[in-house]
Design an enzyme around this catalytic site. Structure first.
Site, PDB file in Angstrom:
ATOM      1  N   LYS A 163     -58.207  54.445 123.352  1.00 41.70           N
ATOM      2  CA  LYS A 163     -58.457  54.283 121.928  1.00 41.70           C
ATOM      3  C   LYS A 163     -59.551  52.793 121.854  1.00 41.70           C
ATOM      4  O   LYS A 163     -59.694  52.094 122.660  1.00 41.70           O
ATOM      5  CB  LYS A 163     -56.925  54.069 121.416  1.00 41.70           C
ATOM      6  CG  LYS A 163     -55.977  54.949 121.847  1.00 41.70           C
ATOM      7  CD  LYS A 163     -56.617  56.050 121.004  1.00 41.70           C
ATOM      8  CE  LYS A 163     -55.490  57.321 120.878  1.00 41.70           C
ATOM      9  NZ  LYS A 163     -55.353  57.955 122.013  1.00 41.70           N
TER      10      LYS A 163
HETATM   11  N1  T4K Z   1     -50.755  61.401 118.794  1.00 44.52           N
HETATM   12  C1  T4K Z   1     -51.743  61.509 118.988  1.00 44.52           C
HETATM   13  C2  T4K Z   1     -52.680  62.557 117.851  1.00 44.52           C
HETATM   14  C3  T4K Z   1     -52.830  61.274 120.348  1.00 44.52           C
HETATM   15  O1  T4K Z   1     -53.861  61.486 120.334  1.00 44.52           O
HETATM   16  C4  T4K Z   1     -51.940  60.694 121.075  1.00 44.52           C
HETATM   17  C5  T4K Z   1     -52.661  60.095 122.398  1.00 44.52           C
HETATM   18  C6  T4K Z   1     -50.515  60.005 121.005  1.00 44.52           C
HETATM   19  C7  T4K Z   1     -49.973  60.545 119.789  1.00 44.52           C
HETATM   20  C8  T4K Z   1     -49.861  59.516 121.947  1.00 44.52           C
HETATM   21  O2  T4K Z   1     -50.201  58.318 122.244  1.00 44.52           O
HETATM   22  P1  T4K Z   1     -49.994  57.496 123.801  1.00 44.52           P
HETATM   23  O3  T4K Z   1     -48.353  57.694 124.061  1.00 44.52           O
HETATM   24  O4  T4K Z   1     -50.830  57.939 124.659  1.00 44.52           O
HETATM   25  O5  T4K Z   1     -50.440  55.919 123.469  1.00 44.52           O
HETATM   26  C9  T4K Z   1     -55.824  60.856 126.464  1.00 44.52           C
HETATM   27  C10 T4K Z   1     -54.831  59.617 126.198  1.00 44.52           C
HETATM   28  O6  T4K Z   1     -54.079  59.507 127.352  1.00 44.52           O
HETATM   29  C11 T4K Z   1     -53.869  59.855 125.228  1.00 44.52           C
HETATM   30  O7  T4K Z   1     -53.499  58.604 124.626  1.00 44.52           O
HETATM   31  C12 T4K Z   1     -54.650  60.449 123.716  1.00 44.52           C
HETATM   32  N2  T4K Z   1     -53.958  60.638 122.630  1.00 44.52           N
HETATM   33  C13 T4K Z   1     -55.488  61.819 124.272  1.00 44.52           C
HETATM   34  C14 T4K Z   1     -56.082  62.109 122.920  1.00 44.52           C
HETATM   35  O8  T4K Z   1     -56.278  61.284 124.926  1.00 44.52           O
HETATM   36  P2  T4K Z   1     -56.083  62.804 128.128  1.00 44.52           P
HETATM   37  O9  T4K Z   1     -55.167  63.319 128.909  1.00 44.52           O
HETATM   38  O10 T4K Z   1     -57.224  63.538 127.239  1.00 44.52           O
HETATM   39  O11 T4K Z   1     -56.645  61.473 128.978  1.00 44.52           O
HETATM   40  P3  T4K Z   1     -57.425  61.326 130.240  1.00 44.52           P
HETATM   41  O12 T4K Z   1     -56.664  60.756 131.220  1.00 44.52           O
HETATM   42  O13 T4K Z   1     -58.243  62.906 130.638  1.00 44.52           O
HETATM   43  O14 T4K Z   1     -58.696  60.331 129.645  1.00 44.52           O
HETATM   44  C15 T4K Z   1     -59.735  60.655 128.920  1.00 44.52           C
HETATM   45  C16 T4K Z   1     -61.189  60.401 129.155  1.00 44.52           C
HETATM   46  O15 T4K Z   1     -60.831  58.694 129.197  1.00 44.52           O
HETATM   47  C17 T4K Z   1     -61.484  60.594 130.633  1.00 44.52           C
HETATM   48  O16 T4K Z   1     -62.655  60.973 130.588  1.00 44.52           O
HETATM   49  C18 T4K Z   1     -61.529  59.375 131.587  1.00 44.52           C
HETATM   50  C19 T4K Z   1     -61.626  58.272 130.722  1.00 44.52           C
HETATM   51  N3  T4K Z   1     -60.630  57.240 131.099  1.00 44.52           N
HETATM   52  C20 T4K Z   1     -59.347  57.273 130.670  1.00 44.52           C
HETATM   53  C21 T4K Z   1     -58.657  56.210 131.182  1.00 44.52           C
HETATM   54  C22 T4K Z   1     -56.962  56.360 131.196  1.00 44.52           C
HETATM   55  C23 T4K Z   1     -61.281  55.989 131.522  1.00 44.52           C
HETATM   56  O17 T4K Z   1     -62.332  55.977 131.744  1.00 44.52           O
HETATM   57  N4  T4K Z   1     -60.576  55.034 131.910  1.00 44.52           N
HETATM   58  C24 T4K Z   1     -59.138  54.993 131.836  1.00 44.52           C
HETATM   59  O18 T4K Z   1     -58.450  54.096 132.138  1.00 44.52           O
HETATM   60  O19 T4K Z   1     -54.975  61.968 127.060  1.00 44.52           O
END
Ligand code: T4K
Length: 406
Positions: A218
């Protein structure tokens, strides 16, 4: 492709050597441009290490790691001001924030929500023991369509859970009207809406409660974290108790609670991130402007709009929609093509939550009930969007979408 160009900086290979380790474009013939390293959809905003270690020393000195310590207090006060909300409680992540909100709002029975969101939204409904009822979305704002919400209300409906998806605000006035008319609770999932203001009002002022996510992906983050904003002091007290096991005193527990606390290390990260927030917002506004300039006139591409009621953008996500007939390629095909060239866009939010195994049998999950959401989920994609993305890369990504052979 006529406007293919080499962007080779000071690389002696002038971009033609595929083994080059500079992250500039390599032209490999007509129409093909490839970044040597993957460009991800987002990267976390990383403050300078000393801004973190300085606070770590404080934490170590205090020997206080969690349970609402000093850093937690400072961050909570700073964010209450930054988000311009009456009351704010920090939590350990956005999903637990939604669960705590559901608990204090006594979210039972049926909860009307959007299928065009991250899995956490309907999961939070289910975890609190209620049943998600999916309603269709508006084709422009991609948020819950108030008419579809009203049509979905039954005697079992207790709550509307609406999402300001990609930082586009829901129709807050229409939803408030519906909630009042039908005596429903109104909970907003503001995970994408940090800093968003509508009519000069912080988005957390609308509805009974707004949940934020401070996940690493975020704009503002605490690595993992979240918050709940609300308008009443009484509700705030209930949230504060609920996130700490509902402990009232050393010998009294006032009801069922949970461990939803944000710790001192997370708070320290948040304080350091907050210090560089304005610069990050400026960078993202610049990237959004580049995307809008290059993609604004491309037939078959709809760029995420800035709605007229928005007086301060959230700048957390940048989404586009691909209309296959007019553009000449489907969203899926474009996503795959870009991936070949190391541009890793995301198909947020495909598949729709209503198609998940755990929800697909719900009557409201039928695609006929969700025609707009079904179409939008097939068209939408999130582009790389983070401050450290160089302007040239944003321009190149947008140009690739504009010029993609089709
Ligand atoms: N409600 C809504 C509408 C939401 O979108 C979300 C979360 C929530 C509730 C719940 O909030 P939290 O409980 O998560 O606080 C990601 C996030 O993990 C998630 O927080 C977010 N929404 C969602 C839209 O996106 P993924 O599964 O797409 O994440 P991931 O691991 O594929 O990462 C996305 C990109 O970011 C990748 O290209 C890699 C990059 N990245 C990721 C991380 C963690 C980095 O470069 N460094 C990092 O440390 O869910």
């Amino acid at each position: 492709m006529s406007n293919t160009k080499k962007i080779a900086g000071d690389c002696p290979s002038l971009g033609d050597d595929p083994k080059c380790r500079h992250n500039h474009l390599h032209t490999q013939g007509e129409g093909v441009r490839t970044f040597p390293q993957p460009i991800l959809v987002t990267r976390p905003l990383l403050p300078p290490i000393p801004a973190i270690t300085r606070r770590m020393e404080d934490i170590w000195g205090a020997q206080w790691l969690t349970n609402m310590g000093k850093q937690h207090g400072i961050l909570e006060a700073a964010l209450t001001q930054h988000l311009r909300v009456p009351h704010l409680s920090l939590l350990c992540n956005g999903t637990i924030a939604l669960l705590v909100a559901g608990k204090v709002l006594d979210m039972q029975g049926e909860v009307i929500t959007t299928p065009f969101t991250f899995a956490a939204t309907p999961h939070a409904v289910n975890w609190t023991g209620a049943e998600p009822v999916f309603a269709d979305i508006d084709p422009v704002t991609l948020t819950l369509d108030p008419k579809a919400v009203e049509a979905a209300i039954t005697p079992r409906t207790t709550t509307i859970l609406a999402v300001h998806v990609f930082g586009m605000p829901c129709d807050v006035h229409a939803l408030a009207h519906l909630a009042a008319k039908h005596n429903l609770r109104l909970l907003y999932d503001g995970a994408h809406a940090f800093g968003l203001e509508v009519e000069h009002t912080g988005i957390g002022n609308f509805g009974d409660i707004t949940a934020y996510s401070f996940h690493a992906t975020k704009l503002f983050h605490t690595a993992e974290g979240g918050a709940l904003a609300c308008g009443s002091a009484e509700m705030h007290t209930r949230i504060e108790r609920c996130k700490n096991f509902n402990i009232l005193s050393e010998e009294t527990v006032g009801g069922v609670g949970i461990n939803g606390k944000l710790n001192e290390l997370q708070a320290a990260v948040g304080l350091a991130v907050l210090e560089i927030m304005d610069d990050e917002r400026e960078r993202r506004a610049r990237i959004a402007a580049i995307y809008r300039e290059v993609l604004g006139q491309v037939p078959g591409v709809t760029v995420q709009p800035v709605l007229p009621q928005v007086t301060r953008e959230s700048l957390q996500y940048f989404s586009i929609r691909i209309h296959e007939q007019e553009y000449g390629l489907s969203r899926n095909a474009l996503h795959a093509e870009l991936k070949k060239h190391n541009v890793l866009t995301r198909k947020y939010f495909y598949p729709l939550c209503s198609t998940f195994e755990c929800y697909k049998k719900l009557p409201s999950s039928r695609p006929e009930n969700l025609p707009v959401a079904t179409r939008v989920a097939a068209e939408c994609m999130a582009l790389p969007f983070y401050g450290a993305l160089p302007d040239e890369d944003a321009t190149t990504i947008a140009s690739m979408i504009r010029d993609m052979p089709r």
